[in-house]
Design a protein around this motif. Structure first.
Motif, short mmCIF file in Angstrom:
data_model
loop_
_atom_site.label_atom_id
_atom_site.label_comp_id
_atom_site.label_asym_id
_atom_site.label_seq_id
_atom_site.Cartn_x
_atom_site.Cartn_y
_atom_site.Cartn_z
N TRP A 208 0.83 -1.21 0.00
CA TRP A 208 0.00 0.00 0.00
C TRP A 208 0.87 1.26 0.00
O TRP A 208 0.58 2.23 -0.69
N ALA A 209 1.95 1.22 0.76
CA ALA A 209 2.85 2.37 0.85
C ALA A 209 3.60 2.64 -0.45
O ALA A 209 4.10 3.74 -0.67
N SER A 210 3.65 1.64 -1.34
CA SER A 210 4.36 1.81 -2.61
C SER A 210 3.57 2.65 -3.62
O SER A 210 4.13 3.08 -4.63
N HIS A 211 2.26 2.85 -3.37
CA HIS A 211 1.40 3.69 -4.21
C HIS A 211 1.37 3.23 -5.67
O HIS A 211 1.26 4.03 -6.59
N GLU A 212 1.44 1.94 -5.90
CA GLU A 212 1.33 1.45 -7.28
C GLU A 212 -0.12 1.53 -7.76
O GLU A 212 -1.06 1.37 -6.97
N ILE A 213 -0.28 1.77 -9.05
CA ILE A 213 -1.60 1.92 -9.67
C ILE A 213 -1.74 0.91 -10.80
O ILE A 213 -0.82 0.72 -11.59
N GLY A 214 -2.89 0.27 -10.87
CA GLY A 214 -3.14 -0.67 -11.96
C GLY A 214 -4.48 -1.36 -11.79
O GLY A 214 -4.86 -1.72 -10.68
N ILE A 215 -5.21 -1.51 -12.88
CA ILE A 215 -6.53 -2.14 -12.84
C ILE A 215 -6.38 -3.64 -13.04
O ILE A 215 -5.70 -4.08 -13.97
N ASN A 216 -7.00 -4.40 -12.19
CA ASN A 216 -6.98 -5.86 -12.29
C ASN A 216 -8.02 -6.31 -13.31
O ASN A 216 -9.21 -6.08 -13.14
N ARG A 217 -7.57 -6.93 -14.38
CA ARG A 217 -8.51 -7.43 -15.39
C ARG A 217 -8.40 -8.93 -15.58
O ARG A 217 -9.40 -9.59 -15.82
N THR A 218 -7.20 -9.45 -15.50
CA THR A 218 -7.02 -10.89 -15.68
C THR A 218 -5.78 -11.34 -14.92
O THR A 218 -4.85 -10.57 -14.73
N MET A 219 -5.81 -12.57 -14.46
CA MET A 219 -4.69 -13.13 -13.73
C MET A 219 -4.77 -14.65 -13.80
O MET A 219 -5.79 -15.22 -14.19
N THR A 220 -3.69 -15.30 -13.42
CA THR A 220 -3.66 -16.76 -13.36
C THR A 220 -3.59 -17.18 -11.90
O THR A 220 -2.82 -16.63 -11.12
N LYS A 221 -4.42 -18.14 -11.53
CA LYS A 221 -4.42 -18.67 -10.17
C LYS A 221 -4.16 -20.17 -10.22
O LYS A 221 -4.78 -20.90 -11.00
N ARG A 222 -3.25 -20.60 -9.38
CA ARG A 222 -2.96 -22.03 -9.25
C ARG A 222 -3.31 -22.46 -7.84
O ARG A 222 -2.98 -21.77 -6.87
#
Length: 275
Positions: A208-222
């Protein structure tokens, strides 16, 4: 920053608003179609010179606060305000948050009888799910409503659905997505979640402190399922129109072992439902 487009948009929207629309009296004959520049500037709390330069297409970059103030002064819709925000490089206004699940999303859940799917809000609370989601992640009905949150599971719970290999990448993308929604710190629910997870998880606090920005649209889960074994799933997130909610569903590449395992899970679900 698209100064020319912003200038044209402001001029056309100013011409559209009549004095009576904003509570102004029409005294005498007006030379201007719609509001005068000074009337817009006064209502938005900016100087006439500054607003005039915006309409002239000067290369100014109004702040988010100024754009929202101009939108209110011109009685713009949220879509129009978001359009102006996009012209100056700002993120759009957050959509209204509601605990009620979108009716169209509920109908879609019912129709996705062979795909695990659930509805999430902007803070990753699970609001609704189908039978295949129950078969994949467990009986969500037995989990208290306040604990049906995938971020809590990821950072402060067992998070058994995610393998250690994917945990770091998934956590990073989800935290960046949470910040991108623009609901922090105005939304009390998001603010409370961030506060609690920051206290409970050093990993979340650092991300959270890193302030990264990005919208989650797709990912891989194992994951390793107790019945289906090892699964490699494609997780897709789709925004639900006019809502802060999203539909999350899991699929597998046809012909793979995971695809066959999901079909077996579906048969198990159907057998249980028919009993």
């Amino acid at each position: 920053m698209n100064a020319a487009e912003l200038a044209g948009f402001l001029r056309t929207r100013r011409a559209r608003v009549q004095p009576m629309d904003v509570g102004l009296e029409e005294i005498g004959r007006r030379q201007t179609c719609g509001l005068r520049r000074e009337e817009v500037a006064g209502r938005a709390g900016v100087s006439l010179d500054y607003y005039t330069r915006l309409e002239q297409g000067r290369r100014l970059r109004p702040s988010r606060q100024v754009v929202v103030a101009l939108a209110r002064a011109l009685k713009l819709s949220d879509d129009e305000c978001n359009y102006m925000l996009g012209l100056v490089g700002e993120v759009p206004l957050p959509t209204p948050s509601t605990p009620k699940v979108h009716a169209g999303a509920l109908r879609l859940l019912d129709q996705l009888d062979d795909i695990p799917a659930m509805v999430l809000n902007s803070r990753y609370d699970i609001l609704a799910w189908n039978r295949m989601a129950t078969a994949l992640v467990g009986d969500l009905e037995r989990i208290p409503e306040g604990e049906r949150n995938t971020l809590r599971w990821l950072f402060s719970g067992p998070a058994r659905e995610v393998s250690p290999h994917d945990h770091a990448q998934l956590g990073r993308s989800c935290v960046a997505d949470l910040r991108t929604t623009g609901r922090y710190p105005e939304d009390p629910g998001v603010r409370q979640l961030v506060h609690e997870l920051s206290q409970e998880s050093a990993e979340f606090a650092a991300l959270w402190a890193s302030h990264e920005i990005g919208i989650n649209r797709t990912m891989t889960k194992r994951m390793v399922h107790p019945l289906a074994g090892f699964l490699e799933l494609n997780c897709e997130l789709l925004a639900i129109p006019e809502s802060s909610q999203r539909l999350m569903f899991y699929t597998a590449t046809p012909g793979t072992a995971t695809h066959r395992a999901l079909r077996s899970l579906r048969e198990t679900v159907e057998e249980s439902f028919n009993c």
